[in-house]
Design an enzyme around this catalytic site. Structure first.
Site, PDB file in Angstrom:
ATOM      1  N   GLY A  96       0.831  -1.210   0.000  1.00  0.00           N
ATOM      2  CA  GLY A  96       0.000   0.000   0.000  1.00  0.00           C
ATOM      3  C   GLY A  96       0.860   1.251   0.000  1.00  0.00           C
ATOM      4  O   GLY A  96       0.577   2.218  -0.719  1.00  0.00           O
ATOM      5  N   ASP A 138       8.383   6.924   8.997  1.00  0.00           N
ATOM      6  CA  ASP A 138       8.021   6.402  10.311  1.00  0.00           C
ATOM      7  C   ASP A 138       6.857   7.241  10.806  1.00  0.00           C
ATOM      8  O   ASP A 138       6.853   8.465  10.649  1.00  0.00           O
ATOM      9  CB  ASP A 138       9.193   6.490  11.286  1.00  0.00           C
ATOM     10  CG  ASP A 138       8.926   5.624  12.510  1.00  0.00           C
ATOM     11  OD1 ASP A 138       8.527   4.455  12.330  1.00  0.00           O
ATOM     12  OD2 ASP A 138       9.090   6.103  13.642  1.00  0.00           O
TER      13      ASP A 138
HETATM   14  P1  IMP Z   1       4.777   2.524  10.722  1.00  0.00           P
HETATM   15  O1  IMP Z   1       5.288   3.905  10.528  1.00  0.00           O
HETATM   16  O2  IMP Z   1       4.254   1.906   9.460  1.00  0.00           O
HETATM   17  O3  IMP Z   1       5.764   1.662  11.458  1.00  0.00           O
HETATM   18  O4  IMP Z   1       3.479   2.644  11.652  1.00  0.00           O
HETATM   19  C1  IMP Z   1       3.570   2.807  13.034  1.00  0.00           C
HETATM   20  C2  IMP Z   1       2.245   2.555  13.725  1.00  0.00           C
HETATM   21  O5  IMP Z   1       1.556   3.783  13.877  1.00  0.00           O
HETATM   22  C3  IMP Z   1       1.274   1.619  13.023  1.00  0.00           C
HETATM   23  O6  IMP Z   1       1.500   0.280  13.372  1.00  0.00           O
HETATM   24  C4  IMP Z   1      -0.059   2.109  13.566  1.00  0.00           C
HETATM   25  O7  IMP Z   1      -0.293   1.576  14.835  1.00  0.00           O
HETATM   26  C5  IMP Z   1       0.179   3.606  13.705  1.00  0.00           C
HETATM   27  N1  IMP Z   1      -0.212   4.315  12.464  1.00  0.00           N
HETATM   28  C6  IMP Z   1       0.607   4.975  11.609  1.00  0.00           C
HETATM   29  N2  IMP Z   1      -0.096   5.504  10.593  1.00  0.00           N
HETATM   30  C7  IMP Z   1      -1.378   5.147  10.808  1.00  0.00           C
HETATM   31  C8  IMP Z   1      -2.580   5.379  10.069  1.00  0.00           C
HETATM   32  O8  IMP Z   1      -2.611   5.991   9.001  1.00  0.00           O
HETATM   33  N3  IMP Z   1      -3.706   4.865  10.611  1.00  0.00           N
HETATM   34  C9  IMP Z   1      -3.720   4.158  11.772  1.00  0.00           C
HETATM   35  N4  IMP Z   1      -2.633   3.894  12.477  1.00  0.00           N
HETATM   36  C10 IMP Z   1      -1.461   4.387  12.002  1.00  0.00           C
END
Ligand code: IMP
Length: 195
Positions: free
Chosen positions: A11, A67
């Site tokens: 995605g 991040d």
């Molecule tokens: P990462 O940056 O992909 O590692 O995301 C970190 C964490 O932040 C995810 O596992 C979610 O718990 C939360 N998060 C980040 N972006 C979103 C979003 O767009 N919707 C919901 N949760 C999010």
């Protein structure tokens, strides 16, 4: 020009491809030997840079990493960089959401302000780097709603809307999301540095 996005999430790759048209965006699935980076940073920027530099060095190509997380006002910005592992296990979306709801169960609605933040980083094989941030302001609700998205989406209502981000279509979310904003802010920088 090839750019590696430091993720295995299709995605995110599709989203960056839409925003950075003209560049050949590939994900980590093209580099099976590159190991996952442990997110030891305590800020979004640190973690995004850790991931982008690790991949730029290993692949010998410009790399983009992001991040992100949810920052709740009344929790002084937590879960923040710990969003993905708030309940103790990385990627336990349901456990993370339930723990957060339990923590704010006695907090009055008017104090449930929150925002999603995303830091996007570009790292070059020669060590060069740039970072940008995108924010989506909003508030938490106590009853999860919607089935789209992931993570905390069912309990987050963006400012100016009454739907949760889990009730938005992917296109509607991309247009306002912290990640969409960060990737769009990074696009002119990538074009300037790499064209
Ligand atoms: P990462 O940056 O992909 O590692 O995301 C970190 C964490 O932040 C995810 O596992 C979610 O718990 C939360 N998060 C980040 N972006 C979103 C979003 O767009 N919707 C919901 N949760 C999010």
């Amino acid at each position: 020009m090839k750019i590696v996005l430091a993720t295995r999430n299709p995605g995110k790759i599709a989203e960056l491809r839409r925003i950075l048209s003209g560049f050949d965006i590939v994900g980590l699935e093209e580099f099976p030997d590159i190991e996952d980076v442990v997110e030891t940073g305590v800020t979004f920027e640190e973690n995004a840079l850790l991931k982008a530099h690790a991949v730029a060095q290993a692949a010998g190509l410009p790399a983009v990493a992001d991040d992100s997380g949810l920052c709740v006002d009344v929790l002084n910005g937590m879960p923040g960089v710990f969003s993905a592992r708030w309940a103790g296990r990385h990627g336990d979306d349901r456990g993370n959401l339930e723990l957060l709801l339990a923590q704010v169960s006695d907090v009055p609605e008017r104090h449930l302000g929150a925002h999603f933040t995303c830091c996007a980083a570009l790292a070059l094989p020669d060590g060069g780097q740039r970072t940008v941030e995108g924010i989506l302001p909003g508030r938490l609700i106590r009853e999860p709603r919607g089935t789209n998205g992931f993570g905390y989406d069912p309990i987050f209502v963006p400012e100016g809307d009454s739907r949760t981000t889990a009730e938005l279509t992917a296109g509607e979310k991309d247009a306002i999301s912290h990640r969409g904003r960060a990737f769009r802010a990074l696009a002119p920088i990538v074009r300037e540095l790499l064209s």
